[in-house]
Write a protein that holds these residues in place. Structure first.
Motif, PDB file in Angstrom:
ATOM      1  N   GLU A 198      -0.879  -1.691  -5.124  1.00 57.06           N
ATOM      2  CA  GLU A 198      -2.007  -2.592  -4.890  1.00 57.06           C
ATOM      3  C   GLU A 198      -2.559  -3.084  -6.229  1.00 57.06           C
ATOM      4  OE1 GLU A 198      -1.856   0.597  -3.776  1.00 57.06           O
ATOM      5  OE2 GLU A 198      -2.904   0.811  -1.839  1.00 57.06           O
ATOM      6  N   GLY A 209       2.164   2.010  -3.343  1.00 60.98           N
ATOM      7  CA  GLY A 209       1.149   2.267  -4.362  1.00 60.98           C
ATOM      8  C   GLY A 209       1.068   1.209  -5.439  1.00 60.98           C
ATOM      9  N   ARG A 244       0.832  -1.208   0.000  1.00 56.26           N
ATOM     10  CA  ARG A 244       0.000   0.000   0.000  1.00 56.26           C
ATOM     11  C   ARG A 244       0.863   1.253   0.000  1.00 56.26           C
ATOM     12  NH1 ARG A 244      -4.612   1.521   4.521  1.00 56.26           N
ATOM     13  NH2 ARG A 244      -5.005   3.635   3.760  1.00 56.26           N
ATOM     14  N   ARG A 245       1.917   1.263   0.803  1.00 56.40           N
ATOM     15  CA  ARG A 245       2.798   2.436   0.876  1.00 56.40           C
ATOM     16  C   ARG A 245       3.431   2.745  -0.476  1.00 56.40           C
ATOM     17  NH1 ARG A 245       8.200   2.398   1.608  1.00 56.40           N
ATOM     18  NH2 ARG A 245       8.178   0.240   2.314  1.00 56.40           N
ATOM     19  N   LEU A 269      -1.360   8.157   5.304  1.00 56.11           N
ATOM     20  CA  LEU A 269      -2.356   7.223   4.778  1.00 56.11           C
ATOM     21  C   LEU A 269      -3.506   6.959   5.739  1.00 56.11           C
ATOM     22  CD1 LEU A 269      -0.001   4.552   3.170  1.00 56.11           C
ATOM     23  CD2 LEU A 269      -1.289   6.333   1.998  1.00 56.11           C
ATOM     24  N   GLN A 296      -6.981   7.872   4.399  1.00 61.59           N
ATOM     25  CA  GLN A 296      -7.373   6.931   3.335  1.00 61.59           C
ATOM     26  C   GLN A 296      -7.875   5.631   3.931  1.00 61.59           C
ATOM     27  OE1 GLN A 296      -4.251   6.108   0.523  1.00 61.59           O
ATOM     28  NE2 GLN A 296      -5.321   4.324  -0.315  1.00 61.59           N
ATOM     29  N   GLN A 297      -7.275   5.196   5.035  1.00 64.79           N
ATOM     30  CA  GLN A 297      -7.691   3.940   5.666  1.00 64.79           C
ATOM     31  C   GLN A 297      -9.125   4.023   6.170  1.00 64.79           C
ATOM     32  OE1 GLN A 297      -6.197   3.119   9.590  1.00 64.79           O
ATOM     33  NE2 GLN A 297      -5.943   0.948   9.142  1.00 64.79           N
ATOM     34  N   LEU A 300       0.709   4.291   9.582  1.00 62.99           N
ATOM     35  CA  LEU A 300      -0.067   4.860   8.494  1.00 62.99           C
ATOM     36  C   LEU A 300      -0.070   6.387   8.551  1.00 62.99           C
ATOM     37  CD1 LEU A 300      -3.065   2.364   8.483  1.00 62.99           C
ATOM     38  CD2 LEU A 300      -1.316   2.598   6.709  1.00 62.99           C
ATOM     39  N   GLU A 301      -0.163   6.942   9.751  1.00 61.78           N
ATOM     40  CA  GLU A 301      -0.125   8.393   9.897  1.00 61.78           C
ATOM     41  C   GLU A 301       1.217   8.949   9.437  1.00 61.78           C
ATOM     42  OE1 GLU A 301      -1.030   9.138  13.962  1.00 61.78           O
ATOM     43  OE2 GLU A 301      -3.193   8.800  13.723  1.00 61.78           O
ATOM     44  N   LEU A 318       2.889   7.991   7.074  1.00 60.47           N
ATOM     45  CA  LEU A 318       2.907   7.956   5.611  1.00 60.47           C
ATOM     46  C   LEU A 318       1.811   8.816   4.992  1.00 60.47           C
ATOM     47  CD1 LEU A 318       3.384   4.110   5.167  1.00 60.47           C
ATOM     48  CD2 LEU A 318       5.165   5.858   5.112  1.00 60.47           C
TER      49      LEU A 318
END
Length: 265
Positions: free
Chosen positions: A196, A194, A191-192, A258, A261-262, A253-254, A256
């Motif tokens: 997927e 991109g 995911r990081r 993201l 988005q999650q 995630l924060e 990044l």
């Protein structure tokens, strides 16, 4: 006889070495950068994640100062522990590592190892022997348990890299056929980066535990029994690790950008 007696007298006179109190110790930790949210190195060069937080929760209330700065990859981290320059790590328990590490008895968390592959070239895993003849990417220093490691040693097409990103991008470009990675970390890294929808994955037969391990050179070894008992108490609450893991995943995630988005549907 007189010489023997003099040696006995000297031995009695020499002071017995005392363990350094925990509150006087500063210890170094390091970890693998490639297994978020269990273990990674943040942008400021600090080893973090679930395992690092457990190690700090184990040591800091006892007055131990924890140095968590890391500027090396996982293989170098393991070498620094072996040399006695790093005191504590967390990882799978393997026979080679037990030559220079002592593991505390209570595991932190179970990790499932998956095989990732290009989406249009799926792999159906039955055993590690199925990878013979495939181009397999391995992170330097990574271990998947003694049995899997022994099987992989016989394959001529292993490609070792210092960063997991290299493996993932090689998979996307079909320059590798398979990469074994942690289930959680692999999906987060995909995911990081991109990518997927470009990679598939399947479970392997490896589902092992991360343990806290202390270098045999570390002054913490003088307090091993106390630390072993304390860790068991710390992890006795079955919800403790789950809460901490969720917190660390959100933190990753924060970092990044993201997290929002999650939360989207």
């Amino acid at each position: 006889m007189k010489r023997w007696l003099s040696l006995v007298a000297l031995a009695c006179w020499l002071p017995v070495a005392q363990a350094v109190p925990l509150e006087q110790l500063t210890v170094r930790i390091c970890g693998t950068p490639a297994y978020p949210p269990v273990s990674w190195v943040d942008r400021s060069g600090r080893v973090t994640g679930l395992n690092a937080q457990v190690i700090k929760a184990l040591l800091e209330p006892l007055g131990v100062t924890v140095d968590d700065q890391q500027n090396s990859n996982w293989r170098r981290c393991l070498k620094e522990v072996e040399l006695g320059n790093v005191d504590v790590i967390s990882g799978f328990k393997t026979e080679p590592r037990q030559q220079f590490l002592n593991y505390l008895s209570t595991p932190i968390i179970n990790e499932d190892i998956y095989l990732y592959y290009p989406i249009d070239k799926p792999i159906h895993f039955q055993s590690w022997q199925d990878l013979a003849g495939l181009r397999v990417g391995i992170l330097m220093g990574d271990s998947f348990g003694d049995e899997a490691d022994e099987a992989l040693r016989h394959y001529p097409n292993l490609e070792f890299v210092s960063k997991q990103d290299q493996n993932i991008l090689k998979l996307v470009d079909a320059r590798l056929d398979a990469v074994p990675m942690g289930k959680l970390s692999g999906q987060l890294d995909i995911r990081r980066l991109g990518v997927e929808g470009k990679l598939g994955y399947t479970a392997t037969d490896v589902s092992d535990y991360w343990y806290v391990a202390i270098s045999k050179h570390s002054p913490l070894m003088e307090h091993f029994a106390e630390l072993d008992q304390r860790l068991g108490g710390l992890l006795a609450d079955p919800t403790y690790t789950a809460r901490l893991l969720q917190q660390q995943q959100q933190l990753y995630l924060e970092s990044l950008g993201l997290a929002q988005q999650q939360d989207e549907p």
